[in-house]
Design a protein around this motif. Structure first.
Motif, PDB file in Angstrom:
ATOM      1  N   GLN A  10      44.779  47.354  34.606  1.00 39.20           N
ATOM      2  CA  GLN A  10      44.042  48.130  35.610  1.00 39.20           C
ATOM      3  C   GLN A  10      42.602  48.373  35.165  1.00 39.20           C
ATOM      4  N   GLN A  11      42.437  48.744  33.906  1.00 38.25           N
ATOM      5  CA  GLN A  11      41.093  49.014  33.394  1.00 38.25           C
ATOM      6  C   GLN A  11      40.235  47.751  33.421  1.00 38.25           C
ATOM      7  N   ALA A  12      40.833  46.619  33.029  1.00 36.39           N
ATOM      8  CA  ALA A  12      40.090  45.364  33.039  1.00 36.39           C
ATOM      9  C   ALA A  12      39.717  44.961  34.463  1.00 36.39           C
ATOM     10  N   LEU A  13      40.638  45.157  35.406  1.00 37.19           N
ATOM     11  CA  LEU A  13      40.364  44.790  36.794  1.00 37.19           C
ATOM     12  C   LEU A  13      39.271  45.670  37.396  1.00 37.19           C
ATOM     13  N   GLU A  14      39.242  46.934  37.018  1.00 37.15           N
ATOM     14  CA  GLU A  14      38.179  47.814  37.502  1.00 37.15           C
ATOM     15  C   GLU A  14      36.819  47.322  37.004  1.00 37.15           C
ATOM     16  N   ALA A  15      36.789  46.870  35.762  1.00 38.55           N
ATOM     17  CA  ALA A  15      35.534  46.332  35.221  1.00 38.55           C
ATOM     18  C   ALA A  15      35.124  45.058  35.950  1.00 38.55           C
ATOM     19  N   MET A  16      36.104  44.202  36.255  1.00 37.58           N
ATOM     20  CA  MET A  16      35.814  42.969  36.993  1.00 37.58           C
ATOM     21  C   MET A  16      35.275  43.278  38.384  1.00 37.58           C
ATOM     22  N   LYS A  47      37.941  39.877  44.412  1.00 38.10           N
ATOM     23  CA  LYS A  47      36.762  39.077  44.752  1.00 38.10           C
ATOM     24  C   LYS A  47      36.921  38.261  46.028  1.00 38.10           C
ATOM     25  N   GLU A  48      38.154  37.880  46.369  1.00 37.96           N
ATOM     26  CA  GLU A  48      38.345  36.981  47.503  1.00 37.96           C
ATOM     27  C   GLU A  48      39.454  37.446  48.449  1.00 37.96           C
ATOM     28  N   SER A  49      39.951  38.666  48.248  1.00 43.18           N
ATOM     29  CA  SER A  49      41.006  39.239  49.101  1.00 43.18           C
ATOM     30  C   SER A  49      42.252  38.360  49.134  1.00 43.18           C
ATOM     31  N   ASN A 103      33.453  45.561  39.378  1.00 41.36           N
ATOM     32  CA  ASN A 103      32.073  46.017  39.371  1.00 41.36           C
ATOM     33  C   ASN A 103      31.095  44.986  38.807  1.00 41.36           C
ATOM     34  N   ARG A 104      31.600  43.771  38.553  1.00 40.25           N
ATOM     35  CA  ARG A 104      30.755  42.713  38.008  1.00 40.25           C
ATOM     36  C   ARG A 104      30.697  41.529  38.968  1.00 40.25           C
ATOM     37  N   VAL A 105      29.598  40.811  38.943  1.00 38.95           N
ATOM     38  CA  VAL A 105      29.540  39.509  39.612  1.00 38.95           C
ATOM     39  C   VAL A 105      30.194  38.500  38.677  1.00 38.95           C
ATOM     40  N   ILE A 106      31.237  37.828  39.151  1.00 38.33           N
ATOM     41  CA  ILE A 106      31.936  36.845  38.318  1.00 38.33           C
ATOM     42  C   ILE A 106      31.941  35.506  39.043  1.00 38.33           C
TER      43      ILE A 106
END
Length: 329
Positions: A14-20, A152-154, A22-25
């Motif tokens: 969950q923590q990693a996904l929250e960081a993702m 990112k892409e639903s 908020n980032r452009v990947i």
């Protein structure tokens, strides 16, 4: 992320996904060595099949550093894995990725390991016999990639996968019990072989690769090579005769026709053939859209069963090594 998801997936994920979120990947790099690298093949397959705007690559840890991809930058996500978290090449790869501005997420069984400390977001997974497969490294990998695609892409397969987590323990247990007699028979029949080839394609090539380089080569000192079913007819099939052993995996993903073609030919000219077919698994309750992905997880678990039985029949424990962790290298 919906309420069901946050209640089910790992807090670390969950923590990693929250960081993702908020980032452009724009690019995902999967980085690891050996069995941890093999673990990532199914997730790379997920990205190839599902991602519309995000590219992905899979690298051995040291080559990742030496090759120094130009696409590696602050818009990159680097997912790394090491069971102990001490694999030197992977620890250095995490440091290298961070020096390029990439977001780093590491999977390890040890929360305070060097790899965990070298990464932005460590994800600790469970390991060992009796581990709930929903808490395994393979499950954490899927939670990360499906979660990324959801944000990112639903992509709706994230919710399908999360819904399946409660079913995995029963599915794995049934497969283990179902294939244990087959694994014992394999062990008795193949315990004196000096070479065993493995073959698969798609998301299933990871388990085939792990069976070859980890279980047969590393742990049993049996000559082996993992052959991609799509490459079989472009050279490797010339090694086939009635005495050459092949362990052939058939999955449920879109590449199954390649595996079936390779198996049909091998049966025509060979006699030492072991077939592990995911169509025999009881995957009741799993959404049809993720059947192939979940089957790859089960295949990985069942191939370990085959390796364990072979080790017992040969009186050669899976922990036996000549060089690994014993000499300088």
């Amino acid at each position: 992320m919906n309420e069901m998801s946050t209640q089910t997936i790992s807090n670390h994920v969950q923590q990693a996904l929250e960081a993702m979120k908020n980032r452009v990947i724009q690019h995902v790099f999967f980085v690891a060595c050996g069995g941890s690298s093999a673990l990532m093949y199914p997730s790379k397959y997920v990205m190839d099949r599902e991602a519309k705007t995000i590219r992905s690559d899979l690298f051995s840890s040291n080559e990742f550093i030496y090759r120094n991809p130009q696409a590696l930058d602050e818009k990159s996500l680097v997912i790394l894995c090491s069971l102990s978290g001490t694999t030197p090449e992977t620890v250095e790869a995490a440091k290298f990725a961070r020096s390029k501005g990439a977001l780093t997420v590491s999977l390890t069984n040890v929360g305070d390991s060097p790899l965990a400390q070298a990464s932005d977001y460590p994800v600790v997974f469970a390991w060992g016999e009796g581990t709930d497969p929903a808490e395994s490294n393979a499950s954490m990998m899927y939670q990360l990639v499906f979660g990324l695609l959801h944000h990112k892409e639903s992509n709706d397969k994230f919710n399908s996968y999360v819904s399946s987590l409660s079913l995995l323990e029963s599915i794995f247990s049934k497969a283990w019990n179902q294939f244990k007699p087959n694994a014992k028979e394999f062990a008795e029949s193949y315990k004196k072989e000096k070479v065993i080839y493995t073959m698969a394609s798609g998301s299933n090539f990871g388990p085939a690769y792990a069976l070859s380089i980890c279980y047969f080569l590393e742990m049993q000192w049996i000559h082996s090579a993992a052959i991609h079913a799509g490459e079989y007819f472009h050279g490797p099939f010339e090694i086939l005769d009635k005495d050459v052993p092949f362990f052939i995996i058939l999955g449920l993903d879109e590449t199954r026709p390649m595996e079936e073609r390779a198996l049909e030919f091998t049966k025509r000219y060979g006699h030492r053939i072991v077939v592990l077919d995911a169509k025999q698994f009881d995957l009741e309750g799993i959404d049809e859209g993720i059947l192939g992905y979940v089957a790859a997880m089960v295949i990985s678990r069942v191939t370990r069963l085959y390796a364990m039985e072979l080790a017992a029949a040969r009186n050669h424990p899976l922990t036996t090594r000549r060089y690994m962790w014993k000499v300088e290298y």
